[in-house]
Design a protein around this motif. Sequence first.
Motif, PDB file in Angstrom:
ATOM      1  N   LYS A 127       0.830  -1.207   0.000  1.00  0.00           N
ATOM      2  CA  LYS A 127       0.000   0.000   0.000  1.00  0.00           C
ATOM      3  C   LYS A 127       0.862   1.253   0.000  1.00  0.00           C
ATOM      4  N   GLN A 128       1.937   1.212   0.757  1.00  0.00           N
ATOM      5  CA  GLN A 128       2.816   2.388   0.773  1.00  0.00           C
ATOM      6  C   GLN A 128       3.498   2.578  -0.570  1.00  0.00           C
ATOM      7  N   LEU A 129       3.797   1.474  -1.245  1.00  0.00           N
ATOM      8  CA  LEU A 129       4.409   1.586  -2.573  1.00  0.00           C
ATOM      9  C   LEU A 129       3.437   2.223  -3.568  1.00  0.00           C
ATOM     10  N   VAL A 130       2.160   1.890  -3.415  1.00  0.00           N
ATOM     11  CA  VAL A 130       1.148   2.529  -4.262  1.00  0.00           C
ATOM     12  C   VAL A 130       1.182   4.038  -4.012  1.00  0.00           C
ATOM     13  N   GLU A 131       1.214   4.386  -2.720  1.00  0.00           N
ATOM     14  CA  GLU A 131       1.219   5.801  -2.338  1.00  0.00           C
ATOM     15  C   GLU A 131       2.398   6.561  -2.939  1.00  0.00           C
ATOM     16  N   VAL A 132       3.574   5.942  -2.947  1.00  0.00           N
ATOM     17  CA  VAL A 132       4.764   6.672  -3.384  1.00  0.00           C
ATOM     18  C   VAL A 132       5.015   6.567  -4.882  1.00  0.00           C
ATOM     19  N   GLY A 133       4.100   5.915  -5.610  1.00  0.00           N
ATOM     20  CA  GLY A 133       4.181   6.008  -7.073  1.00  0.00           C
ATOM     21  C   GLY A 133       4.754   4.819  -7.818  1.00  0.00           C
ATOM     22  N   ALA A 134       4.741   3.633  -7.213  1.00  0.00           N
ATOM     23  CA  ALA A 134       5.211   2.454  -7.948  1.00  0.00           C
ATOM     24  C   ALA A 134       4.292   2.195  -9.145  1.00  0.00           C
ATOM     25  N   ALA A 135       4.817   1.541 -10.180  1.00  0.00           N
ATOM     26  CA  ALA A 135       4.024   1.229 -11.369  1.00  0.00           C
ATOM     27  C   ALA A 135       3.392  -0.157 -11.257  1.00  0.00           C
ATOM     28  N   ALA A 136       3.942  -0.974 -10.377  1.00  0.00           N
ATOM     29  CA  ALA A 136       3.441  -2.332 -10.127  1.00  0.00           C
ATOM     30  C   ALA A 136       4.086  -2.770  -8.821  1.00  0.00           C
ATOM     31  N   VAL A 137       3.624  -3.878  -8.264  1.00  0.00           N
ATOM     32  CA  VAL A 137       4.373  -4.467  -7.148  1.00  0.00           C
ATOM     33  C   VAL A 137       4.717  -5.902  -7.529  1.00  0.00           C
TER      34      VAL A 137
END
Lengths: 255, 66, 367
Positions: A139-149
């Motif tokens: 979820k934090q990666l989504v917040e900081v702008g990742a393109a995928a996980v």
Amino acid sequence: MDQLVIGGRSLQSRLFIGTGKYSADTLIPEVVKKSGSEVITVALRRIDFNSPTGNVMDHIPSGMQLLPNTSGARNAQEAIRIARLAKAAGCGNWIKIEVISDNKYLLPDGYETIKATEVLAGEGFVVLPYISPDLMVAKQLVEVGAAAVMPLGAPIGSNRGLKTKELLRILIEEIALPVIVDAGIGKPSDACEAMEMGAAACLLNTAIASANQPELMAEAFGMAVAAGRKAYLAGLGRSEKYASSSSPLTGFLHN
Amino acid sequence: MEVVLNGTVANVDKEMNLWEFLLSKELDLETIIVEYNEVIVKKQEWNMIILQDKDRLEVLKFVGGG
Amino acid sequence: MSFYDEYLQYSNADMEEVFQHTTSADIERIIGKDRLTPRDFLALLSPKAEDYLEWMAQKANQLTVQNFGRVILLYTPMYLSDYCTNKCTYCGFNVTNAFTRKQLTMEEVEKEAQTVAASGIQHILILTGDAPAIAGVPYMKECVAILKRYFSSIAIEVYAMEEEEYAQLMEAGVESMTMYQETYNPILYDRLHVKGPKKDYRYRLDAPERACKAGMRAVNIGALLGLDDWRRDGFFTGLHANYLQNKYPGVEVSISLPRIRPTMGNCETGNSVNDKSIVQFMTAFRLFMPRAGMPLSTRENAEFRNHAIKLGITKMSAGVQTAVGGHIDSQENSGQFAVSDTRNVKEMSDAILQLGYQPVFKDWQAI
């Protein structure tokens, strides 16, 4: 037409492949061709002037989306440095963030990965972070702008399959970004299962590179990923039946 | 003079620019990435950088990886 | 980003499409799934899904027992004030209804608290009308200071507030908030809420989110089913709960399913919601959000509430008086709505036990 779109690029194939561990890099073109893959990972290393080796780039067909990784990075700062170097090489702006500070199990460091992702996404990179399947990290990666996980199915190189299935399922349900299962996939059936569950793609390396016939295994994985995706799109049939006449809970409604 | 190349000391016996130095190491200049004193330098800048004593160079390339 | 943005993504035509074209095979497949998408949830609210109520009920029962155990938490509402500045066509507290308004004094709050606490209740829900000048945050804080001595958990069901006001009430000891949107249909909402501060649809819609931001431990939302098509409002209630739960994973999100009951005001709704529809909504929601709480009020009668225990309900009120001061004087003035299940706490506990469930009076206390 079912397509995976990442960083503005549409992909027909949902199989990402690695270029490590091959007995000879000359196998790579045929592996790429048979797998149907359009995304391929590479790593960045210091040149060893004492033992010159060939150039892996010579064997990657043109038109492939390169996905350099930050392997070797032990913290966010090192990952950011490697990412910038990779971009400077003129290979596009995709980057797989891989921060590993644990040499025993090779598990990714979520905190450092988030920090690196935030900086690189801010610089315009298409960031695909490799993580343990941890919902809060994702979820934090989504917040900081990742393109995928890219959560792991099992520890790197273990070929153990989808050991983290229950956690992957939660990520797939809860994360709006593409969830790409990376690491641990040993058999085509593992990849197929991940796709049936709704994974957006699979990234694998060892399972193909270490097969007796890598080209044949690459083809098998290409088919397995496509089959799993189709099954997912078709909608799996129900696995449980809930009708029970012994003690109806809604009988009172008919009175 | 001496420069540090990928962590080891290398001798430079005459004045040369970065491009000439890399060529002398028999590298495929198309596919390498160079960090000069911790700063990434683009290919078109290589012939404008004259090596100085104690310069630190990192030369990298892509290898197989997953 | 507000829930309103998500709300706008679902047009009437799209929803109608799902209601019309959902097939038996779709329903069977959805009931078999581990996790439902919002679209699956919508399909379970379709007319077609009515044929599968028993299946849905079986799964809802299984999921509820798995996530909550065979347990029902009991709570009691306490009406503090019926002063209200709103004119809402369906509500007994409507400003134009002529009756003598009442607001509890601190002495009366204490007496009410003693009476309710004596029944064993530990979770209290306090309610007011919408009259901030009379029954505003300072008044509520005073009441909470008293109630804290008698109850382990205090919830509010009051007018929509600012985040900072929620924070103040939490500081005073409130840890849970309830806010009904009444209807998610903005046009109908505007028509039903003739005048008063409640007329601001968006301000109310975002109130539960402001409570989440303020750090409220539990947030309960709902629509007054029957105002609009219950399938639409039921869907948006679930979608809203899902939005809050995803965005604020630390908050305990729950929904209520009140349906309109006759009150002394003029009821202009023409949409009756029958038992079957409520059960469909209840079970569909449970399949959609297996871990969300679901309280059921005494608007429902005893027989229906007994059955609902096995259909996904997690909390129930008991010993309810909907009039201000009703716990100390049952001859008190007009209530907000008519109570259908008049069982007291003891009778309710016994009924729950008889159904094979455990009545619980306290499942939480902040330390």
